[in-house]
Design an enzyme around this catalytic site. Structure first.
Site, PDB file in Angstrom:
ATOM      1  N   GLU A  60       0.816  -1.214   0.000  1.00 23.57           N
ATOM      2  CA  GLU A  60       0.000   0.000   0.000  1.00 23.57           C
ATOM      3  C   GLU A  60       0.848   1.262   0.000  1.00 23.57           C
ATOM      4  O   GLU A  60       0.516   2.246  -0.672  1.00 23.57           O
ATOM      5  CB  GLU A  60      -0.939   0.004   1.208  1.00 23.57           C
ATOM      6  CG  GLU A  60      -2.109  -0.966   1.091  1.00 23.57           C
ATOM      7  CD  GLU A  60      -1.728  -2.404   1.352  1.00 23.57           C
ATOM      8  OE1 GLU A  60      -2.500  -3.310   0.982  1.00 23.57           O
ATOM      9  OE2 GLU A  60      -0.632  -2.630   1.933  1.00 23.57           O
ATOM     10  N   PHE A  83      -9.173  -2.581   1.066  1.00 20.26           N
ATOM     11  CA  PHE A  83     -10.025  -2.251   2.208  1.00 20.26           C
ATOM     12  C   PHE A  83      -9.396  -1.055   2.912  1.00 20.26           C
ATOM     13  O   PHE A  83      -8.166  -0.943   2.984  1.00 20.26           O
ATOM     14  CB  PHE A  83     -10.137  -3.423   3.186  1.00 20.26           C
ATOM     15  CG  PHE A  83     -10.873  -4.617   2.636  1.00 20.26           C
ATOM     16  CD1 PHE A  83     -12.241  -4.759   2.839  1.00 20.26           C
ATOM     17  CD2 PHE A  83     -10.204  -5.589   1.913  1.00 20.26           C
ATOM     18  CE1 PHE A  83     -12.917  -5.851   2.328  1.00 20.26           C
ATOM     19  CE2 PHE A  83     -10.872  -6.687   1.398  1.00 20.26           C
ATOM     20  CZ  PHE A  83     -12.247  -6.817   1.604  1.00 20.26           C
ATOM     21  N   HIS A 129     -11.203  -5.914   8.046  1.00 24.14           N
ATOM     22  CA  HIS A 129     -11.877  -5.622   6.779  1.00 24.14           C
ATOM     23  C   HIS A 129     -13.125  -4.773   6.980  1.00 24.14           C
ATOM     24  O   HIS A 129     -13.958  -4.690   6.075  1.00 24.14           O
ATOM     25  CB  HIS A 129     -12.284  -6.917   6.064  1.00 24.14           C
ATOM     26  CG  HIS A 129     -11.150  -7.822   5.727  1.00 24.14           C
ATOM     27  ND1 HIS A 129     -10.582  -8.663   6.647  1.00 24.14           N
ATOM     28  CD2 HIS A 129     -10.467  -8.013   4.563  1.00 24.14           C
ATOM     29  CE1 HIS A 129      -9.606  -9.349   6.068  1.00 24.14           C
ATOM     30  NE2 HIS A 129      -9.510  -8.971   4.819  1.00 24.14           N
TER      31      HIS A 129
END
Length: 338
Positions: A60, A83, A129
């Site tokens: 990320e 997510f 999540h």
């Protein structure tokens, strides 16, 4: 005019922007061949090629850092973080680089990137999540943060975000992905709601950031909500019979203070509803704004209906969410004589 789910509207917005501007690039984990874990990018790689819609490693920080560099040199990246819970490794890139680039370079560089993230619970995704971290982004000067509650806004706000010259955090409520629901607090698959089955226009249109929407007019109490909680608030108003005015904030930063204050001055009462934990949640900022700008109009203290201050409870997530019963109880409480 076609009728779309939120997934389809988000996909269509990216398609429209990619067709209009070759500088728009889409990338992230599994967004290419697979079309994204929720299929929000399905077909884009096939249509525009691997150089404009491509997969990345599970990194990320690398995804957002690459997007910042691309934006600084003239591209318009729209990246997907699978997510919102996965954003934390990239948070430094957003805070220290993207949010500050315009100002630290004296406008020589900007960061015109959009970061899409599914947010909230309702899919039994567990603690990693299902989080609602919008307050973390709203706190950072230099970032814009939006959360649509319906397919029409989802498309128009995403187009506006991609076309914006500054970084935009675009949060997508997972419970609304496949269509609005009736807002009731149960575990069953609920039917579509009459509230937000909006038609979605073909082609290009914008829902500009910084403007709230009044979803239900009323005179007794103002309810401020966004994302999934807009539907919960609408259901609570119907079930209680209270003449509540429901305002969909939808743009957290910049926020539409004029619409909020005009409504609260009219009703004299205010409830804020959000799914995230209460302490230091975005609702605290809304309550502070209402208290500051509407103090002499208030007939009751502003109140919040939120998630609880606990780690996200996987097995009890439907008890964790604010539902119509909790929101309705708050409505009745603020209507009691002082």
């Amino acid at each position: 005019m076609p009728r779309m789910t939120m997934i389809e509207a988000i996909r269509d917005a990216q398609d429209v922007c990619m067709a209009q501007d070759e500088k728009v690039i889409v990338f992230g984990q599994d967004v290419g061949y697979f079309g994204g874990v929720f299929r929000c990018t399905k077909g884009l790689q096939e249509k525009y090629g691997r150089h404009r819609c491509f997969d990345t490693p599970i990194n990320e920080s690398g995804i957002v850092g690459t997007a910042i560099g691309m934006g600084a040199y003239g591209l318009r990246p729209c990246v997907e973080i699978q997510f919102a819970d996965y954003m934390y490794p990239a948070y430094d890139q957003l805070v220290s680089e993207a949010a500050r680039l315009r100002h630290r370079s004296n406008t020589d560089f900007t960061a015109p990137l959009t970061v899409r993230m599914p947010t909230g619970g309702g899919i039994y995704g567990g603690q990693t999540h299902s989080q609602s971290p919008e307050a973390l982004f709203a706190h950072v000067a230099g970032l814009k943060t939006v959360i649509p509650s319906n397919p029409y806004d989802a498309k128009g706000m995403l187009i506006a975000a991609i076309e914006d010259d500054d970084p935009v955090i675009y949060l997508e409520p997972k419970r609304l992905y496949n269509g609005p629901f009736d807002g009731r607090h149960d575990r069953a698959v609920t039917p579509w709601s009459k509230h937000e089955l909006a038609d979605v226009p073909d082609g290009h249109y914008r829902v500009d950031m910084g403007k709230a929407a009044i979803r239900r007019e009323g005179a007794d109490v103002t309810v401020l909500a966004y994302g999934t909680m807009v539907h919960v608030a609408l259901t609570a108003a119907e079930e209680t019979g209270i003449d509540a005015e429901i305002i969909d904030i939808r743009s957290l930063v910049p926020v539409d203070l004029d619409t909020i204050t005009e409504s609260v001055r009219k009703t004299g009462r205010c409830i804020v509803v959000h799914e995230a934990t209460r302490t230091c949640g975005y609702g605290a900022e809304l309550v502070a704004l209402v208290a500051r700008h509407c103090f002499y109009s208030l007939e009751a203290p502003p109140t919040r209906v939120t998630g609880y201050d606990t780690p996200y409870p996987h097995a009890q997530e439907w008890d964790y969410f604010p539902g119509p019963q909790r929101v309705g109880a708050a409505m009745k409480k603020v209507m009691e004589p002082a």
